[in-house]
Every structure is written in C-alpha cells, then in structure tokens.
Scaffold this active site. Structure first.
Site, PDB file in Angstrom:
ATOM      1  N   GLU A 193       0.820  -1.212   0.000  1.00 56.67           N
ATOM      2  CA  GLU A 193       0.000   0.000   0.000  1.00 56.67           C
ATOM      3  C   GLU A 193       0.860   1.270   0.000  1.00 56.67           C
ATOM      4  O   GLU A 193       0.461   2.288  -0.546  1.00 56.67           O
ATOM      5  CB  GLU A 193      -0.933   0.007   1.209  1.00 56.67           C
TER       6      GLU A 193
ATOM      7  N   PHE B 278     -11.701  -7.680  13.778  1.00 56.62           N
ATOM      8  CA  PHE B 278     -10.585  -8.144  12.950  1.00 56.62           C
ATOM      9  C   PHE B 278     -10.211  -7.085  11.901  1.00 56.62           C
ATOM     10  O   PHE B 278     -11.075  -6.569  11.215  1.00 56.62           O
ATOM     11  CB  PHE B 278     -10.971  -9.459  12.252  1.00 56.62           C
ATOM     12  N   GLN B 279      -8.950  -6.779  11.820  1.00 57.73           N
ATOM     13  CA  GLN B 279      -8.398  -5.788  10.891  1.00 57.73           C
ATOM     14  C   GLN B 279      -9.039  -4.410  11.044  1.00 57.73           C
ATOM     15  O   GLN B 279      -9.172  -3.669  10.082  1.00 57.73           O
ATOM     16  CB  GLN B 279      -8.497  -6.271   9.434  1.00 57.73           C
TER      17      GLN B 279
ATOM     18  N   LYS C 182     -17.681  -1.399   5.556  1.00 56.31           N
ATOM     19  CA  LYS C 182     -18.033  -2.399   4.549  1.00 56.31           C
ATOM     20  C   LYS C 182     -19.534  -2.455   4.266  1.00 56.31           C
ATOM     21  O   LYS C 182     -19.950  -2.620   3.124  1.00 56.31           O
ATOM     22  CB  LYS C 182     -17.528  -3.776   5.008  1.00 56.31           C
TER      23      LYS C 182
ATOM     24  N   MET D   2      23.892   9.165   3.613  1.00 53.68           N
ATOM     25  CA  MET D   2      23.709  10.456   4.265  1.00 53.68           C
ATOM     26  C   MET D   2      23.935  10.331   5.772  1.00 53.68           C
ATOM     27  O   MET D   2      24.568  11.188   6.397  1.00 53.68           O
ATOM     28  CB  MET D   2      22.308  11.006   3.968  1.00 53.68           C
TER      29      MET D   2
END
Lengths: 579, 202
Positions: free
Chosen positions: A59, A121-122, A171, A470
């Site tokens: 993502e 969940f999630q 959802k 760096m």
C-alpha cells in the site's frame, strides 16, 4: 457478505456509487491493494472499466505512486487500501503528501458500522491515526452521503494549498443500496487575488533594492511562466528550493541554484547578503533557512503565499502578500521598474563560477553522468539521501513538474513507486529515478508492478555505495566516524539478479570508463530497466550547512579525510566480538 | 514573529457539530505546542453548529498562528478573536466548603456577598454555585479557602462579543460578515431534509 442486501448485480450500491463518482470526476487511475474490508469496492470495480486500477505490491507503493502521478501532472492522485494494516500502510504516503502539499485522495475500507469500535478483525481507527497528517478526513456513516463526501474530499484535496484527504468507508456502506444522485465535480474555487496595497508595497520595496534575490518554492510550480517573466522584467536573480526546481529555467543566467543545507554557494551567499528577499510559494523549511536568526540577516522579506498560516510562521515578514503566485507575479511584472543591480550581479557571477563539477569518480560523478544524458521532457525522480541532494544540485530543469522527490518528509522508498506513478501518468515520457541502495530496497517489490502492467518507460538508477550514505556522512562529520548501523554492503542483493527475477533488464557500471556505455544501453532499452552504478563507499555531499548553523556558515567543499573506513569497521567488529 | 509575555487570550470558534471535531481542534493545539488554559463547548442557536470558547495562553504571535491554523480546518466555520473587541465573559464554578457549627453563618454571609447560591446542603459541607468573571471566582475561592475547600469544579470561560453583531467590525469575525454562517446552516438543513426523504436500509 455479498448477499446481505439481497441486491441484484445491476443494482446501485455504495461501492458502485464510489466508482461512478470517481469516474465523474475524471479519475482514470487508482493505485491500490484489496483486502477483506474493501472487497465490495473491488467487486464493483469490474463494472467500471473506464477506471484503471493498478495493483501495487504494498500500500505504501500505491500511495507514493499516486503522489508521483499528482506531482507530475498537478492533478489529484488516488490510492486505495483495505482496513487496518492496509490503511496503516498508507500512512507514510499521506504524511509525505501533507508536507509536500500533494493533492491526494486515499480511500480505505473499514469494518461494518456495527463492528466499528469493537477492536474487530483488521480494524484500526484510521481517521484518528491520520488526523494530523491529512488536510481533512471522513468516515462515511450513511450510504447516501458517500458520493457527496467523495466529491467534497476531491475539492478539499485540490483547493487552496493542496493536500491529502482520506475517506474511510465501512463495509456495510459499500454493500448498501444507493438511491441518490452521482454528483458532478465542484467548480475549482477562485484563489484569492492579492491585495493591491500589498502588491504596491512589494513593488516599492523591490524598486529600492540594491541586492535583491527571489526565492521560489514548490507552491509556485504552476506559476513558472509568470515567475520567469517577473525575474527577467526586474532583473532579479532567482533561487529555486528543492521543491521549486523547475519553476525557473536552470539555463537562465539569473538562476543561482538551490538554497539551504546542500544548496549552492551562490544561492546561500546571495541570501546572506541580500537586502530584499522575495519569497514565492514556499514555507521557509529549516533545511532551507538554516539557523533562523542567521537567515537573510540584512534583508527585508516579501512573502507571497496562498496559505496565510505560512506567512510569518518561521521568518518575520515585512511585506506579506496573500494570494495566488500567478496573479501576484503578473501584477508585480506589470509594475516593473528599472533597478540598479549591476554590482550585485557581478558579485553573484563570481560566486556562481565556483559551482563545483564533481571531478573524480564517485556518486556525484555518476549522478551527473546520468542527469546530463536526460532531456528537458524527461521526468526525474529521486529517492531520499545523498543521491537526492546530488541530483538536485546537478540536474538542470527547464520546466516545472519534471522533478519529483520527497522534500518535506524525506521518505526513503518514495522514489521508485513515485516514478512508476509519474510514468503511468505520462506514458510517452521517460520516467527516470535515481535511488540509493538503501531506499530502493524499501520499495523494490514494485518491480512486480512494472512487470504486471508492462510499463516500459521507467528507468531505475541505483547508486550503490553499500552505505546509508547520508547518515554515514553525518556520523563521519559529527559522531567521530562511529559508523553505527549504516553498512549495507555485505547484505545487499545482486541488484541485477533482483531485477532479472522480475524480467527487468539490468545494466551495471563500476568505474568511469564503463559508465557512458552502460547509461546508453540502459536508456536505449525498449523496456523499463535498472542501472546499478557501484561507487566508492565514502563520499560526502557538499556544500553543506550543518544542522543548526546559519547559511553563511556553509562548508563549501569536502574536508580532507583520512580514509580509515575499514579501520573503523574492524574496530566496531572487534568491539562487537568482545561485548 | 513577535514575542511578548504570555497572556490569556479568548477565542470563540464556531464548528460543525460532527464526530471528532473536538479532537481535531485540540490535536492542532497539542501538536503545535499551544497551551489551552480552558475549553468549553456547547450548542448554538443553529442546529449542527457548536461553539467553543478556548482560552489560549501565549504571546500574540502564538495566538495569530493558532487562528491561521484553525482557519484551515474544514470543520471550522468562524473564529472570533475577542482580543480585538469588547466582550463579556463568564465562568461557573461549584465549590464545596467544609463547615462547622461555628463557621456556618460566616460562610453563608461570604457567599451572600458574592451573590452565590447554595446548591447542596450537607451536615459538614455546603456547595455553592458562583458565576462571574475569572477574578470574581478566584476571589470567592480565596475567601472560602480558610474554612476548608473539599472540591471545586470550574466550567471554563465562555464569552460573547458585546453589542449586536451588526455593530462589530468585520475584522473581529475573521471570515468577514456574520453571513458566513448561512451557507453552512442551509447545507445542514438540506442534508437533514434529504435524509428524511430517503429510506435507510440499515
């Protein structure tokens, strides 16, 4: 889940209303990654062939690709993810877009409304998480609000100072029947015109100047023609910030380079000596100003800026001009008066002539060889690190929106996916990315995206010094060469084999003799290709203004060094053994 | 930015009455390190619009930056900077004071002097309600302190500009005229209308 509503396939749902609204807004491409809580949206996608979905491999890649799209085109980029881990993986991209003022629409799925707040969940509170790093965010609570919210989110992302907006869609809302209308896009809001008195004061200030300098930032990219006309009409030298590169043609003799930590000698000295500093579309980032009370100590500051909160935030401003950079520049050009700057120009010319050309083989040499081979139409992206500063110092830009990098957040892993996004936005244009061996490995899995969509115009250059360069440079300068956790060399992959695993052709150069032919072959390859340039381990980026110092305390060239890297590493290994 | 000694400054902020708006506002103050001395929120005469009074402690530069940052928030409809115009402000405090048979009369007398009301009577304590400006409330608490203060709760200051809004110069209302509220109110009404007309399946 799909049958919960008893809807037929042809029925309008929240998910379909989402795609219809995006299509109505002229969104042609969405970068994303599916998951459980956004499945209805991906199901509905199959009914909307006019919108192309690009499946990235992470993502974060989707968010940066959308940013690359937006930075190259100036239009909104769109990314999408599922709830929980999918949504949190977008966070880095949103923070990046916030700091660089990138118009971005992020759409996330979430668990159904009755599960929200139950640690389902999630489930993650993504609007809470992204509250400080978005311009605005929404949870859609009623399906009838969905298209209106999407339209509003797009308007907010694009209007004023652009930025990221997130819309979180539970959802059950995606599945719910939708009976409303799909809204047409909002008209672009008028940008306020600057107050005539402010313009008049700016004009007066400039006409009295003996040592004027203009400093142009990323907020003025789309005003490039007006800014060029303004500088030429008044004969004012121009400095472009890291984000503003391309807002003024590099080939113009008035151009002094980039200011700040790794800015040019001419730019930093000009700021330190100027009597009038005209800032346009910038926010005086600390990497630009150095120590604030040592910034432009003798200058009256004119600040043209759309975001009122940026005026006077860091630097005291004598003439605040709030409004559109285009309009302000045009108005100031109209009133141009002849000013005497011959002496100033002569001084600047002396400083400009000191611009270093990297002579010996190293990262700077390699970056210069690559950027010298590009045309003004090519899009150049960079990742974050030494190669980024070298590219910013050495590349020449004749027009805006050809330089894409992560300025404000300094996001390693940004460059490659952003180059994919930019390359997909402009398939006829070469999209070149310069990355380091560290940053490239943060999002290297997007090689799969090149393969999947047969993208042919992305050219990846990995400048490999086997170090987080760096950080190593800072450790060398400020931590007595204690090279703590920056050595990658032993564990780096064979980058050509890595590319080959995704059917991406690879080229390699390990010295100055091999480099020209390797670059030619890499650029001439009809496919997207990777070039690895193996450079010496220890190489610094200079000039450099140490953090906390004033611009006039700049270190102009690399200090003499005793190359005892391996001694230091042996010592560290010894200590580790004894510990 | 000018740096003058920190003083308390009152801001009234009209915001959309939607979830997380309070978080958005306080997070802005928190992230940028502006100190909120008191905060009170309530409904307004317009449904869908809430009003906050925030007391910011800081110099003028801090307050100006806070206002500019607040103005960028989508939920913020209007900001009134009370330092620019005369205003009235009030605060309410509940104070529970310990009493003995000997002190009872004296405590009641002090309360009367402050035009305070008794809202609860216990065997060993009286609870008073006082409204007024900050100075009055502080003075009341100080007067009661020798008797033994068991608990206090202050609401935080609330403020309104003096006079009718038509008298107030536009620069006090940062968005210009009071008309700025109208489109927001209309938007909220239209949404409610629409919501009523549409069957909700869930």
């Amino acid at each position: 889940m799909g049958n919960d509503t008893g809807l037929q396939r042809g029925d309008m749902t929240g998910a379909k209303a989402l795609w219809a609204t995006l299509a109505n807004h002229g969104i042609t491409t969405v970068f994303g990654y599916p998951g459980g809580a956004i499945m209805p949206v991906y199901d509905a996608l199959t009914f909307y062939p006019e919108v192309r979905h690009v499946l990235t491999r992470h993502e974060q890649g989707a968010a940066h690709a959308a940013e690359g799209w937006a930075k190259a085109t100036g239009e909104i980029g769109v990314c999408m993810a599922t709830s929980g881990p999918g949504a949190t993986n977008l966070v880095t991209g949103l923070a990046d877009a916030m700091l660089d003022s990138v118009p971005l629409l992020a759409i996330t799925g979430n668990v159904a409304r009755h599960l929200m707040g139950t640690d389902a969940f999630q489930e993650a509170d993504i609007t809470g998480i992204t509250l400080p790093i978005t311009k605005h965010n929404y949870v859609v609570r009623e399906v009838e609000d969905l298209p209106r919210i999407i339209a509003e989110a797009i308007r907010i992302a694009r209007s004023g100072r652009p930025g990221p907006v997130l819309v979180d869609i539970p959802k059950d809302i995606q599945l719910a029947a939708f009976h409303g209308e799909i809204p047409a896009p909002h008209a672009r809001p008028e940008i306020p015109a600057p107050a005539p008195e402010a313009i008049e004061r700016a004009r007066d200030m400039l006409s009295g100047a003996k040592k004027p300098v203009m400093m142009v930032g990323g907020g003025a990219l789309d005003a490039a023609p007006e800014i060029t006309a303004l500088a030429r009409a008044w004969d004012i030298p121009v400095i472009t910030t890291l984000m503003g590169l391309g807002a003024f043609p590099s080939s113009d003799p008035l151009w002094l380079g980039m200011p700040g930590m790794h800015g040019s000698v001419a730019a930093n000295r000009a700021i330190s000596e100027a009597d009038v500093l005209l800032g346009i579309g910038l926010r005086f980032d600390d990497r630009v100003t150095g120590r604030v009370n040592g910034f432009a100590p003798g200058a009256a500051i004119i600040h043209i800026e759309l975001d009122a909160a940026e005026i006077g935030k860091i630097i005291r401003t004598h003439v605040p001009v709030r409004g559109d950079a285009k309009v302000a520049a045009r108005l100031l050009t109209e009133g141009a008066r002849p000013i005497q700057t011959a002496e100033w120009r002569a001084t600047l010319a002396e400083w400009t002539s000191r611009t270093e050309t990297p002579g010996k083989w190293g990262a700077g040499y390699a970056v210069k060889a690559v950027v010298d081979r590009l045309s003004e139409n090519d899009i150049l992206s960079s990742d974050v690190g030494q190669h980024q500063m070298l590219a910013a110092q050495l590349a020449r830009f004749e027009k805006p929106r050809r330089w894409i990098n992560s300025g404000g957040l300094g996001t390693m892993g940004f460059g490659f996916p952003a180059a994919i996004g930019a390359g997909m936005a402009e398939p006829g244009v070469r999209s070149v990315v310069i990355a380091g061996d560290g940053g490239f490995q943060m999002t290297a899995q997007e090689l799969a995206t090149l393969k999947m969509y047969d993208i042919r115009n992305v050219k990846i250059c990995v400048v490999n010094n086997s170090f987080l360069g760096m950080v190593r440079q800072w450790q060398e300068m400020f931590h007595e060469k204690r090279y703590s956790e920056v050595w990658l060399g032993d564990s780096n992959p064979d980058f050509l084999k890595l590319a080959d695993a995704y059917d991406v052709p690879g080229y390699r150069a390990t010295n100055a003799e091999e480099l020209p032919a390797a670059i030619d072959a890499w650029l001439a390859d009809p496919k997207s290709a990777l070039l690895e340039v193996v450079v010496p381990h220890e190489h610094g980026v200079f000039p450099m203004v140490p953090a906390g110092a004033a611009l006039y305390e700049m270190i102009e060239t690399e200090p003499g060094r005793t190359p005892d890297l391996h001694d230091a590493m042996d010592k560290a290994a010894e200590e580790a053994k004894n510990a | 930015m000018s740096h003058t000694p920190p003083i308390d400054q009152l801001l009234s902020i009209l915001v959309r009455d939607e979830p997380r708006v309070l978080t958005r506002i306080t997070a802005l103050f928190g992230r940028r390190g502006y100190n909120i001395r008191s905060l009170s929120v309530g409904n307004t005469e317009h449904p869908g619009i809430s009003r906050m009074t925030i007391v910011v402690s800081g110099d003028r530069g801090v307050v100006e930056q806070a206002i500019k940052q607040l103005e960028k928030l989508h939920d913020v409809i209007k900001i009134i900077d009370h330092s620019l115009e005369k205003f009235v402000d009030r605060e309410l405090v509940l104070v529970k004071v310990a009493i003995t048979p000997e002190s009872r009369v004296e405590v009641r007398q002090i309360a009367e002097d402050f035009r305070s009301r008794i809202v609860d009577v216990g065997r060993h304590a009286l609870t008073f309600e006082v409204t007024g400006d900050e100075g009055k409330l502080t003075a009341f608490i100080e007067q009661m302190r020798p008797f033994g203060i068991l608990e206090t709760m202050r609401t935080g200051r609330i403020a309104l500009t003096r006079g009718s809004n038509a008298d107030i110069p536009a620069h006090v209302y940062h968005e210009g005229e009071t008309e700025t509220l109208r489109p927001v109110v209309e938007g909220i009404e239209a949404r409610e209308e629409r919501a009523r007309g549409v069957p909700n399946l869930f």
